[in-house]
Design a protein around this motif. Sequence first.
Motif, PDB file in Angstrom:
ATOM      1  N   TYR A 181      -1.353 -25.373 -24.362  1.00 39.25           N
ATOM      2  CA  TYR A 181      -2.625 -25.492 -25.080  1.00 39.25           C
ATOM      3  C   TYR A 181      -3.605 -24.383 -24.702  1.00 39.25           C
ATOM      4  O   TYR A 181      -4.554 -24.102 -25.452  1.00 39.25           O
ATOM      5  N   GLN A 182      -3.377 -23.724 -23.547  1.00 39.50           N
ATOM      6  CA  GLN A 182      -4.240 -22.622 -23.128  1.00 39.50           C
ATOM      7  C   GLN A 182      -3.731 -21.259 -23.616  1.00 39.50           C
ATOM      8  O   GLN A 182      -4.465 -20.273 -23.531  1.00 39.50           O
ATOM      9  N   GLU A 183      -2.506 -21.212 -24.098  1.00 40.76           N
ATOM     10  CA  GLU A 183      -1.850 -19.932 -24.372  1.00 40.76           C
ATOM     11  C   GLU A 183      -1.906 -19.507 -25.835  1.00 40.76           C
ATOM     12  O   GLU A 183      -1.461 -18.407 -26.164  1.00 40.76           O
ATOM     13  N   PHE A 184      -2.459 -20.361 -26.713  1.00 41.69           N
ATOM     14  CA  PHE A 184      -2.510 -20.043 -28.142  1.00 41.69           C
ATOM     15  C   PHE A 184      -3.937 -20.157 -28.648  1.00 41.69           C
ATOM     16  O   PHE A 184      -4.680 -21.058 -28.257  1.00 41.69           O
ATOM     17  N   ASP A 185      -4.312 -19.240 -29.540  1.00 46.04           N
ATOM     18  CA  ASP A 185      -5.669 -19.275 -30.072  1.00 46.04           C
ATOM     19  C   ASP A 185      -5.764 -20.275 -31.226  1.00 46.04           C
ATOM     20  O   ASP A 185      -4.801 -20.980 -31.556  1.00 46.04           O
ATOM     21  N   ASP A 186      -6.942 -20.331 -31.850  1.00 48.91           N
ATOM     22  CA  ASP A 186      -7.168 -21.322 -32.909  1.00 48.91           C
ATOM     23  C   ASP A 186      -6.255 -21.104 -34.106  1.00 48.91           C
ATOM     24  O   ASP A 186      -5.990 -22.042 -34.875  1.00 48.91           O
ATOM     25  N   ASP A 187      -5.776 -19.886 -34.291  1.00 47.49           N
ATOM     26  CA  ASP A 187      -4.882 -19.579 -35.406  1.00 47.49           C
ATOM     27  C   ASP A 187      -3.406 -19.765 -35.045  1.00 47.49           C
ATOM     28  O   ASP A 187      -2.523 -19.446 -35.857  1.00 47.49           O
ATOM     29  N   GLY A 188      -3.151 -20.243 -33.835  1.00 45.00           N
ATOM     30  CA  GLY A 188      -1.768 -20.458 -33.424  1.00 45.00           C
ATOM     31  C   GLY A 188      -1.050 -19.220 -32.937  1.00 45.00           C
ATOM     32  O   GLY A 188       0.180 -19.222 -32.794  1.00 45.00           O
ATOM     33  N   ARG A 189      -1.784 -18.156 -32.649  1.00 48.82           N
ATOM     34  CA  ARG A 189      -1.189 -16.930 -32.118  1.00 48.82           C
ATOM     35  C   ARG A 189      -1.261 -16.937 -30.603  1.00 48.82           C
ATOM     36  O   ARG A 189      -2.254 -17.341 -29.999  1.00 48.82           O
ATOM     37  N   MET A 190      -0.184 -16.476 -29.977  1.00 50.75           N
ATOM     38  CA  MET A 190      -0.119 -16.471 -28.520  1.00 50.75           C
ATOM     39  C   MET A 190      -0.990 -15.369 -27.943  1.00 50.75           C
ATOM     40  O   MET A 190      -0.990 -14.238 -28.430  1.00 50.75           O
ATOM     41  N   LYS A 191      -1.738 -15.714 -26.905  1.00 49.54           N
ATOM     42  CA  LYS A 191      -2.654 -14.760 -26.292  1.00 49.54           C
ATOM     43  C   LYS A 191      -1.887 -13.778 -25.405  1.00 49.54           C
ATOM     44  O   LYS A 191      -0.790 -14.097 -24.912  1.00 49.54           O
ATOM     45  N   PRO A 192      -2.439 -12.581 -25.183  1.00 47.22           N
ATOM     46  CA  PRO A 192      -1.787 -11.626 -24.274  1.00 47.22           C
ATOM     47  C   PRO A 192      -1.683 -12.205 -22.866  1.00 47.22           C
ATOM     48  O   PRO A 192      -2.649 -12.774 -22.345  1.00 47.22           O
ATOM     49  N   SER A 193      -0.511 -12.072 -22.262  1.00 44.21           N
ATOM     50  CA  SER A 193      -0.281 -12.587 -20.910  1.00 44.21           C
ATOM     51  C   SER A 193       1.103 -12.173 -20.460  1.00 44.21           C
ATOM     52  O   SER A 193       1.917 -11.690 -21.250  1.00 44.21           O
TER      53      SER A 193
END
Length: 246
Positions: A181-193
């Motif tokens: 739940y912390q790794e995806f933005d509101d649009d469902g895209r995975m954040k850089p990490s």
Amino acid sequence: MTDTGMDASGLGNVSTEDLRPISKDTLFAPDGLSHPPRILLLYGSLRERSYSRFLTLEAQRLLEAFGAETRVFDPSGLPLPDDSEADHPKVAELRDLCAWSEGQVWCSPERHGAMTGILKSQIDWVPLSVGAIRPTQGKTLALMQVSGGSQSFNAVNQMRVLGRWMRMVTIPNQSSVPKAYQEFDDDGRMKPSALYDRVVDVMEELMKFTLLVRGRSDHLVDRYSERKAERLKLQMAAREVLEASR
């Protein structure tokens, strides 16, 4: 377009100068196989905000950037195993996609310390053989999971056992995304990490293994025990024909 010649649209998290168009590498060019690698992706949740689906779609984008042709199966409407006939439209769709594919990605949430029944049902609907065709044997497989809590590998470990049982070439690398739940933005895209970078690594490895194996899987899975059993069966059939003609 990047300096690698790949369309990197939608891959904002990727360092495109480090991405390579694997499918164009001359090391991976079996005779007579000019089509892109065919990859089927399965996910294990029907929730509206499904992190396993989000992760699967990220994998799809990466695979297409690497040069693959992809299909994502929507498990909504798939009946429980043995609760319908194999000609059910969703079952037929899944089996056709398995036959079409040269490699697969399985992605499941971890639920009660295991893969979900939704993912397992998809696998259970695909038999080891359909007539003379084996829908999964010799195909490559990559495994991913998402977790609501701390990092775990229970689901990918279970799926790895299943992949071997289905006689698939299951690649060594794998992805596990904790606290999804912390790794995806509101649009469902995975954040850089670093977790995202691991997904890139896994898809890159899947592409390499698929390109190495496809066109050669019949040879790689050819087994002494099965050849022996087939020879004995043919000999027995020949004896029965001979005895019947006397």
